[in-house]
Design an enzyme around this catalytic site. Sequence first.
Site, mmCIF file in Angstrom:
data_model
loop_
_atom_site.group_PDB
_atom_site.id
_atom_site.type_symbol
_atom_site.label_atom_id
_atom_site.label_comp_id
_atom_site.label_asym_id
_atom_site.label_seq_id
_atom_site.Cartn_x
_atom_site.Cartn_y
_atom_site.Cartn_z
ATOM 1 N N ASN B 76 0.843 -1.198 0.000
ATOM 2 C CA ASN B 76 0.000 0.000 0.000
ATOM 3 C C ASN B 76 0.873 1.241 0.000
ATOM 4 O O ASN B 76 2.021 1.221 0.444
ATOM 5 C CB ASN B 76 -0.914 0.020 1.241
ATOM 6 C CG ASN B 76 -0.182 0.480 2.485
ATOM 7 O OD1 ASN B 76 -0.121 1.678 2.778
ATOM 8 N ND2 ASN B 76 0.417 -0.464 3.204
ATOM 9 N N CYS B 138 6.218 3.464 8.922
ATOM 10 C CA CYS B 138 5.735 3.615 7.550
ATOM 11 C C CYS B 138 6.885 3.898 6.588
ATOM 12 O O CYS B 138 7.605 4.877 6.762
ATOM 13 C CB CYS B 138 4.714 4.742 7.468
ATOM 14 S SG CYS B 138 3.091 4.161 7.904
ATOM 15 N N THR B 204 5.404 -2.343 7.652
ATOM 16 C CA THR B 204 5.498 -2.896 6.296
ATOM 17 C C THR B 204 6.908 -2.778 5.719
ATOM 18 O O THR B 204 7.713 -1.967 6.159
ATOM 19 C CB THR B 204 4.499 -2.203 5.364
ATOM 20 O OG1 THR B 204 4.745 -0.800 5.433
ATOM 21 C CG2 THR B 204 3.072 -2.510 5.767
ATOM 22 N N CYS B 381 22.293 -39.472 0.034
ATOM 23 C CA CYS B 381 21.424 -38.462 0.658
ATOM 24 C C CYS B 381 22.161 -37.687 1.757
ATOM 25 O O CYS B 381 22.715 -38.282 2.676
ATOM 26 C CB CYS B 381 20.193 -39.153 1.244
ATOM 27 S SG CYS B 381 19.116 -38.038 2.160
ATOM 28 N N CYS B 384 19.033 -33.050 3.088
ATOM 29 C CA CYS B 384 18.846 -31.598 2.962
ATOM 30 C C CYS B 384 17.401 -31.128 3.064
ATOM 31 O O CYS B 384 17.128 -29.964 3.250
ATOM 32 C CB CYS B 384 19.451 -31.097 1.665
ATOM 33 S SG CYS B 384 18.507 -31.576 0.198
ATOM 34 N N CYS B 387 13.681 -32.619 -1.165
ATOM 35 C CA CYS B 387 12.612 -33.501 -1.663
ATOM 36 C C CYS B 387 11.345 -33.326 -0.835
ATOM 37 O O CYS B 387 10.241 -33.275 -1.385
ATOM 38 C CB CYS B 387 13.064 -34.954 -1.695
ATOM 39 S SG CYS B 387 13.691 -35.560 -0.119
#
Lengths: 453, 434
Positions: B76, B138, B204, B381, B384, B387
């Site tokens: 905004n 702001c 924000t 493997c 991590c 998957c």
Amino acid sequence: MGSTVKLFKTAANGKLAPSDIESNFDDLHPILSSEYAVVEASRCLYCFDAPCLNACPTEINIPKFIKQIYSGDADGAATTILSENILGGTCARACPTEELCEEVCVVTQTEGAPVKIGQLQRFAVEGLIEKGEHPFRRAPETGRRFAVVGAGPAGLAFAHRFTMLGNSVVIFEKREKPGGLNEYGLAEYKMAGDFAQREVAFLLQIGGIEMRYGKALGENIALDQLKTEFDGVFIGVGLGDTRKLPASGVTLPGVEDAVEFIDRLRQAPAKADVSIGANVVVIGGGNTAIDAAIQARCLGAQNVTIAYRRGAASMSATAWEQQLAAANGVNFVHWASPHEFVGKERIEAVVFNRMELVGGALKETGEKMTIPADCVFLAIGQAMSHVGLDGLTLDGGKISVNEQYQTSVDGIYAGGDCTATGVDLTVQAVEDGKQAAICADALLRKRSANVAE
Amino acid sequence: MANLQSNFVGIKSPNPFWLASAPPTDKEYNVVRAFRAGWGGVVWKTLGEDPPVVNVNGPRYGAVYSGDRRLIGFNNIELISDRPLDVNLREIKAVKRDWPDRAVVVSLMVPCEEEAWKRVLPRVEETGADGIELNFGCPHGMSERGMGSAVGQVPEYIEMVTRWCKQHTRMPVIVKLTPNITDIRYPARAAKAGGADAVSMINTINSIVSVDLDQMAPNPTVGGKGTHGGYCGPAVRPIALNMVAEVARDGDMAGLPISGIGGVETWRDAAEFLALGAGNVQVCTAAMVYGFRIIEEMQEGLGRWMDEKGYNSIDDVVGRAVPHVTDWSHLNLNYIAKAVIDQEACIKCGRCYIACEDTSHQAITATKDGARHFEVLSEECVGCNLCVSVCPVENCITMEQLTEGVDPRTKAPISSEHLEWTAHPNNPMRRAAE
Ligand SMILES: Cc1cc2nc3c(=O)[nH]c(=O)nc-3n(C[C@H](O)[C@H](O)[C@H](O)COP(=O)(O)OP(=O)(O)OC[C@H]3O[C@@H](n4cnc5c(N)ncnc54)[C@H](O)[C@@H]3O)c2cc1C
Ligand SMILES: Cc1cc2nc3c(=O)[nH]c(=O)nc-3n(C[C@H](O)[C@H](O)[C@H](O)COP(=O)(O)O)c2cc1C
Ligand code: SF4
């Protein structure tokens, strides 16, 4: 074709108003809105080595085109589709997707229903056709020219790909319009909006294709003549004929071939003008039987019965097509084989033999059954017409071709329903035509390169 | 049901859900509707000095959507309240009088001069409001005038203004922080040094939400031009959660209360903020997208979850996860986990395979005996979690800890001892073992 079933306006008693009849032949599924298309596209998992892609006879890159829709590039999606299947528009509307791409979509396992691949394809392709922009350009002219016999899906797909590769084509078509069964055979509600003609016009924008109508092989043109006049020939004449029933009374007025009925209906400018009986019996167990039965209901027939000589499980019509028919009040009678067509001046009833399986063989039980009928459609299968094909080796009644789509005669190629390349579906005919064009072009290039050496 | 009563720096409210200072709290009409719906409190839309600011008369919002067109990010370019000060103050007074059990906090933003604050504070106090929130956040418009995030980005200013406020009012002072800085702990420490009763975060985030490729201008576009706006909504929640946790576990802050803001949309989001140390939560975007009625699901969901877990009060939840937030260097490098694919649940989409094959450790098969089959190779493997992250089926791939034997990948024996980077042999700076 997705899971929602359209309910037509049907006549339980009394006649349908002409406006109801016209609306019955409207689109089976309305085209997706762009908002819905993006939401639906978001369901696709973008599978590795996607099962849907492998299930499509033309191997359209489905995950790619769906991602293109998702990203707001519907024209790109259409181009992806059309680059593998130039009749992707008809296929989107008429493919039995529930037995092809959508059948194997893994999303069904988690969400109960597949991604609506067919409807997404339609959304993309028709958007582009609407704009009237052809996405492909022809390669530099080769000077080579082929004759194509038959302007059905196979012939059109061949012509498009072959001209795209820089060659040119003359299509000889028996009838007055192009499209083959897209124009004369597919159910009206699948091809609403004169889609077959719009699609062909779009296809022809590639250029280099000349159409000659009213030209029938074996009648006013001959293979020998085409062979000498052109660099080669592609035959895509389809099946052309239907099987006949030897039963007595089959020639009574009111007994008609289902394919002829559908053809007549497709070509009628006002569907309400096509007369239909109150009691319709359709004989057969395939999609043609279903299409004829549903369209009879759409015209206002009160009782429509599909009679099939074997059990439900043996019907070749897809489950979804059967569901559509049942939902629209079509009755199914199984284990009934036509024995006799009775009537004084017109058909009045069909007498059936009840059938059963005895040790795997279909046998009459000895029992008879009569169904009153003022209209009978025979849908017991198409048959191959051999008119004008002298000199070509056949295989099980169809034209024999090798893996390069070459017939037994050098320079003559064939594909689609008239060959035994796969199932008799529009999408298979398109794949045949496309591959035959690629093979023919490659061979011609190789030969001219050898000559040049 | 668990007791959702909240007491935040002495301000009581029937539940810990407040509406953040924004359009939902712009005027009496909205606030009364919110209280009727069940919100525990509001931070009134930021008040400034007269004459009131002027907003653009064109679009002031932009959005980022997920594939199914749910709003996941929102921005905004609105300014603070554009209504006269005395109108706002009159309405605040009426609301507080009519709803004495709800929290009414007033957000303020006046120029960075002591006189300005001295002028406005008594007038706010006179309304009977429960406290003030200093809008140092702001990031657009107001910051160009030396207010909002222009103050929030300079710790010295934060401390100074906070101190003025503590001097000139007896109301609790909450300092609302801007996330548009590199380390949230500095402004938070400054607020504390100035005497703040609490901090709230986040306001924000500076953002351009999208570009209009026809007009070639940022959205929202006002007369052919756009400007950066403030980003909020679910997309900013991970940033807000981290900032709350950073402040909550900072030794210098010593339990300074935090009001958690940023992307709260469900009870679960609220529970996560509370667990990371927020004493209550504030909501803006979710209310703007769905309306005030979402408070029902939020309250009921939080209550049901607390009952299930045996938490009796909000204080039972606040900060529970804080001790488990640490620095990377303290993670146990002897912990070993491997992905395991549940073959029953697998739908064979192959996404785990292609993700691992193309971008990770080539630890998943695509076929077995010629058929499509996805299985993890423990020898490759590294655990991590890629998957797991890309799998569309919940709980189909899980990470299973190895507790004994050897790691099939490194062939090293698995140790139950804690070994972190600070003590790891590969670390040239490691602390002497003893
Ligand atoms: C009633 C019916 C419904 C169907 N519904 C579906 C469906 O819903 N979905 C689906 O995928 N498939 C459907 N099919 C099958 C599909 O229509 C065919 O597989 C497809 O049309 C085959 O294409 P083709 O080009 O090989 O032949 P055709 O479409 O039959 O085209 C052959 C063309 O050659 C022309 N021709 C024939 N003989 C000569 C000659 N001697 N000289 C010159 N030209 C000639 C014909 O006029 C025609 O234009 C249906 C078929 C029927 C009969
Ligand atoms: C349209 C709009 C206007 C806002 N105005 C203010 C304001 O005047 N004062 C303020 O402190 N924060 C303001 N904010 C920030 C919100 O109070 C809140 O900190 C931020 O939106 C994050 O919370 P959310 O993700 O729940 O929206 C505004 C936010 C929006 C969307
Ligand atoms: S199978 Fe379904 S989910 Fe997978 S790529 Fe094809 S359409 Fe997408």
